[in-house]
Write an enzyme that holds these catalytic residues in place. Structure first.
Site, PDB file in Angstrom:
ATOM      1  N   ALA A 137       0.947  -1.177  -0.150  1.00  0.00           N
ATOM      2  CA  ALA A 137      -0.187   0.046  -0.055  1.00  0.00           C
ATOM      3  C   ALA A 137       0.907   0.923   0.066  1.00  0.00           C
ATOM      4  CB  ALA A 137      -1.021   0.008   1.461  1.00  0.00           C
ATOM      5  N   GLU A 176      -1.430   4.042   6.730  1.00  0.00           N
ATOM      6  CA  GLU A 176      -1.395   4.862   5.744  1.00  0.00           C
ATOM      7  C   GLU A 176      -1.762   5.664   5.945  1.00  0.00           C
ATOM      8  OE1 GLU A 176       0.444   3.925   2.931  1.00  0.00           O
ATOM      9  OE2 GLU A 176       0.573   1.907   3.396  1.00  0.00           O
TER      10      GLU A 176
HETATM   11 ZN   LIG Z   1       4.576   3.256   5.315  1.00  0.00          ZN
END
Ligand SMILES: [Zn+2]
Length: 906
Positions: free
Chosen positions: A313, A348
């Site tokens: 991600a 994230e």
């Molecule tokens: Zn990271």
């Protein structure tokens, strides 16, 4: 960036900036010390490190035409720059771009002709001006085009059936493959973004769309709002026939007085699987806002499930990209998948503050970005999902990083990065997991509130700007009012290795007991680490029982030998040298000390049991504890209450089998059944997270590592029913969370018909969780003929990117297939490396050879890779670590294999 672990031996691959030109930045000016770091390295006159500050960007207007049904994209960038001294040339970044037009408009609005030339393969390019310009504010205009990338880097295209999708991955230095610019984290400036796309395509970037114009031939021009100051590496674009799910808005809360629009996209037909991720975003985001005390810094949030495989991600501002497995799920999806979603999503979103709002000054501090996100992800996930068993994840991962950190070739956390080719090196388990462990240790020492106050101060000081690790530690020291942690922090980030604390209780004066502690760098048997080397400032916390009570106290160790006076009036009956397991160090005891501590395992706090398991395993690898005590300790830990203590102990046992030959392995498998079988039999029937995880892990250990035939037979039947070997597939035949284990048994025990059908399903399924389980199972194939089929599928390109790499690592790591895989890799080397993304090759390929256990093989592999060094720039560390691991394994085998087998027989 957060990248999933591809395989046990794979260094964490994927698993994810000076002067802020912005007016509202209060980032400090470039200081002299950093200039002296010489990051502006020159190679034949080309700046292959930092570009320097002769010319700096102030604002970009970037227009891209993206139609993924085409082979190329095109664009135009207009960059407002400040020229700080008269010059006739401008260094910037652009890689493999075709330039259609370029000119400069100087401070007097006069057009100056220019030419563009790429000067280095890392994308350092020179703009030569027809005449010298004076210092001042000007604008550089460049039009360009380029083919889409096929790998998951830069602006890439994914073809799926009739549909083509475009998406991006820029970190660390792939924005330069999409448009010319100043591709360094310190150049944080606003962007105005415009996309020309087909009218019926979805188009996503950093900010919301604010206007749209219809063009000819079905195209539209979409104009997006001006961004907050940002570096190039955090831009993202996604364009194509995606399914878009508009969740509406995340409501205002006590920290934030505005709503945040939230949406998600996935490949056509998969949109209905996005609801779980969308529904669980608000809670995670709110927990983080409460921790930082600052509202989510950006206008909107889009979640992008990148079609067809993606390495983990990436925290792009306002547009996070994910591997499909991290977003496409529902309440019935495997527990492991939902836990990973919660943790990675928190990682994230956590970057939106740490990394995005406050950005590292340069790549040498990207470690702090990732260490912080890897630390806060579990704090946030735990706050959001208290029963999710996240509370010891940071510790477990830090203990995991100690394996790599025990090598003589280990990397220190903070290293100078003076060349574009060495930026990738800065993303490994040391960055993410050791870094997070060091932060957790400092938090334990200064207290949660003081640590949080330091972080909030840091965010406030550097919002919209950049900061260094020195700035961070100054903020934490000031916020927590504990200046002494600066020395501890530095000693951990500026030298490699795991501190080993040898501890001995001294009750000569029983009314004033002391713990005598000495420190040195931990070294396994056969290591080339100099004995007694290394010195740290260690926040050591000790748990002990004395005067009829349980106590703990902390001290900052700075000497190579130190006496710690315990706060007790009698000699303690128990001492654990790592209270709460929060210290990033290992400890050593004499044999009596080990036996005493092992005797207290049943009531031991799980975090302390985890630390004990690691230190005992390390002591065995260091040749410092008899095999008998080692095995006794692991057996005690397998019988501990906590799921993850049991899991860690069985993992230690499984990993130690790499030193055994096939015959010894069979004997030990029987012992494993006797150790873990009774533990499995007395599992409670509940379905809380901990019990569910323990059931999965123990079952896997018993059937895969211990090869328990009685347990395997019914699982093989379930596997056959699940994939429909004799009829229709029956998803209810195998619980989702046990799927990989069950399918593995099918592959190994049923053989060819099962293998063939599973391979076909793995390649065609739309369910990322099933695909991952099927690939994991296929990678456990042992029958040589079927191994050949799997290898053929790999060479045909059936598996891409991290899937391809993961299967090779698994096959290398399994004793039954190591040699078969090795000869295949050697024979098909060119074809194999051709399928590995260029940016990962130098790290990944040398690591393929880390699964052997003989010095001859280490020499052979070293010679093989060195002969191909030209194709692998920057391969040295990865190769050194791989071959060192092999030599250490060989040394331990030589010294301890026979003793170990005998200990299991008792
Ligand atoms: Zn990271």
């Amino acid at each position: 960036m957060r990248n999933p672990k591809t395989a046990k031996f794979l260094p964490r691959l994927f698993v994810l900036f000076v002067l802020a030109g912005c007016s509202n930045s209060d980032a400090p000016p470039v200081d002299q010390a950093r200039e002296a770091d010489n990051q502006t390295t020159q190679e034949s006159g080309v700046p292959v490190g930092r570009l320097g500050d002769t010319v700096v960007p102030v604002h970009y207007r970037l227009k891209l035409t993206i139609d993924p049904s085409q082979e190329s994209f095109s664009g135009n960038v207009s960059i407002d720059i400040n020229v700080n001294e008269p010059t006739d040339s401008i260094w910037l970044h652009g890689k493999d771009l075709e330039i259609d037009e370029i000119f400069l408009t100087d401070a007097n609005d006069k057009r100056v002709a220019a030419s563009y030339n790429q000067q280095h393969d890392s994308g350092v390019s020179l703009v030569a001006l027809e005449q010298t310009v004076d210092a001042g504010a000007m604008t550089l205009d460049i039009s360009f085009h380029r083919p889409f990338e096929a790998g998951r880097n830069g602006l890439f295209k994914v073809v799926k059936g009739e549909d083509s999708y475009a998406a991006t991955q820029f970190e660390p230095i792939a924005a330069r493959k999409v448009f010319p610019g100043f591709d360094e984290p310190a150049f944080k400036v606003p962007f105005n973004l415009t996309l020309v796309t087909l009218a019926d395509h979805v188009a996503i970037t950093t900010t919301p769309e604010i206007a749209q114009e219809t063009l000819d031939n079905g195209y539209v021009r979409r104009i997006f709002d001006t961004t907050r100051p940002m570096p190039t590496y955090l831009l993202a674009f996604a364009v194509g026939p995606y399914d878009l799910v508009d969740y509406g808005t995340i409501p205002a809360n006590s920290i934030r007085d505005r709503e945040v629009p939230l949406r998600a996209v996935a490949a056509r037909g998969l949109g209905d699987r996005l609801n779980y991720a969308l529904e669980n975003t608000d809670g995670i985001l709110t927990v983080l806002e409460q921790y930082f005390g600052i509202p989510y810094p950006y206008q909107k949030l889009d979640l992008i499930a990148v079609p067809g495989g993606f390495g983990g991600a990436m925290e792009n501002i306002g547009a996070i990209t994910y591997n499909e497995i991290l977003l496409l799920m529902d309440e019935d999806s495997p527990l492991s998948q939902r836990r990973r979603y919660a943790a990675v999503h928190a990682h994230e979103i956590g970057h939106m503050w740490f990394g995005n709002l406050v950005t590292p000054e340069w790549w040498d501090d990207i470690w702090l970005n990732e260490a912080f996100a890897s630390w806060i992800m579990y704090k946030a996930a735990d706050a959001y999902w208290p029963d999710g068993e996240f509370d010891r994840e940071v510790q477990k991962r830090a203990l995991g990083a100690m394996g790599n950190d025990s090598l003589a070739a280990a990397r220190q956390i903070r290293e100078p990065v003076d060349h574009n080719h060495r930026i990738r090196d800065a993303f490994d388990s040391i960055t993410y997991q050791k870094g997070a462990g060091v932060l957790a240790m400092l938090e334990r020492y200064v207290g949660e509130d003081g640590f949080q106050a330091g972080i909030r101060l840091h965010m406030k000081r550097h919002a919209d700007g950049t900061a260094t690790a020195d700035d961070f530690i100054a903020s934490v020291a000031e916020g927590s009012d504990r200046v002494e942690i600066e020395a501890a922090f530095r000693s951990y980030i500026e030298q490699p290795g795991v501190p080993l604390l040898s501890a001995r209780l001294d009750c000569t004066d029983s009314a004033n007991p002391q713990l005598m502690v000495s420190q040195a760098r931990y070294a396994p048997l056969g290591s080339t680490i100099e004995p007694g080397s290394g010195q740290w400032h260690i926040p050591m916390c000790i748990a002990y029982s004395a005067d009829g009570a349980k106590k703990s106290q902390c001290a900052l160790l700075s000497e190579s030998e130190q006496a710690i006076a315990l706060d007790a009036d009698s000699c303690p009956t128990r001492v654990h040298p790592n209270a709460d397991g929060a210290g990033y160090y290992r400890f050593a005891l004499d044999d009596a000390g080990w036996q005493g501590l092992i005797g207290t395992v049943p009531g031991m706090a799980p975090a302390e049991a985890l630390a004990l398991g690691d230190s005992l395993h390390a002591a065995f690898q260091g040749g410092k504890v008899p095999a008998e005590s080692y095995v006794a300790g692991m057996v005690a830990l397998v019988n501990h209450e906590a799921w993850d203590v049991v899991d860690a102990a069985t993992s230690h046992l499984e990993s130690i089998t790499t030193i055994l030959d096939t015959e010894q392995l069979h004997e030990v498998e029987r012992a494993f059944q006797e150790i873990a079988g009774p533990r499995f039999a007395r599992l409670p029937s509940g379905d809380d997270t901990g019990t569910a995880l323990l059931r999965q892990r123990l079952q896997r250990f018993l059937v895969v590592a211990a090869k328990d035939q009685e347990m395997r037979e019914p699982l093989a039947r379930k596997a056959a029913a699940r994939i429909g070997l004799d009829g229709e597939p029956d998803p209810s035949a195998a619980p989702a969370s046990e799927l990989e284990t069950i399918l593995s048994i099918g592959v190994q025990d049923i053989g060819e018909p099962f293998f063939d059908l599973l391979l076909e399903q793995a390649l065609t399924t739309e369910d990322p969780a099933f695909r991952a389980a099927a690939q994991g199972a296929l990678a456990r194939v042992e029958d040589p003929e079927l191994v050949g089929k799997l290898q053929a599928a790999l060479l045909e390109g059936s598996f891409k990117g991290s899937d391809f790499i993961g299967i090779i690592f698994r096959q290398m790591a399994r004793a039954a297939t190591t040699e078969l895989t090795y000869s295949w890799v050697v024979e098909n080397y060119d074809e194999i490396i051709g399928q590995i993304p260029e940016s990962y090759r130098s790290r990944v390929v040398p690591a393929f050879g880390s699964a052997f256990c003989s010095a001859e093989r280490a020499d052979e592999w070293q010679a093989f890779i060195e002969a191909r060094a030209d194709q692998l720039p920057g391969y040295e560390r990865s190769l050194a670590q791989a071959t060192e691991s092999v030599r250490l394994c060989a040394a331990l085998r030589e010294a301890k294999a026979t003793e170990l087998v005998a200990a299991f027989e008792n």
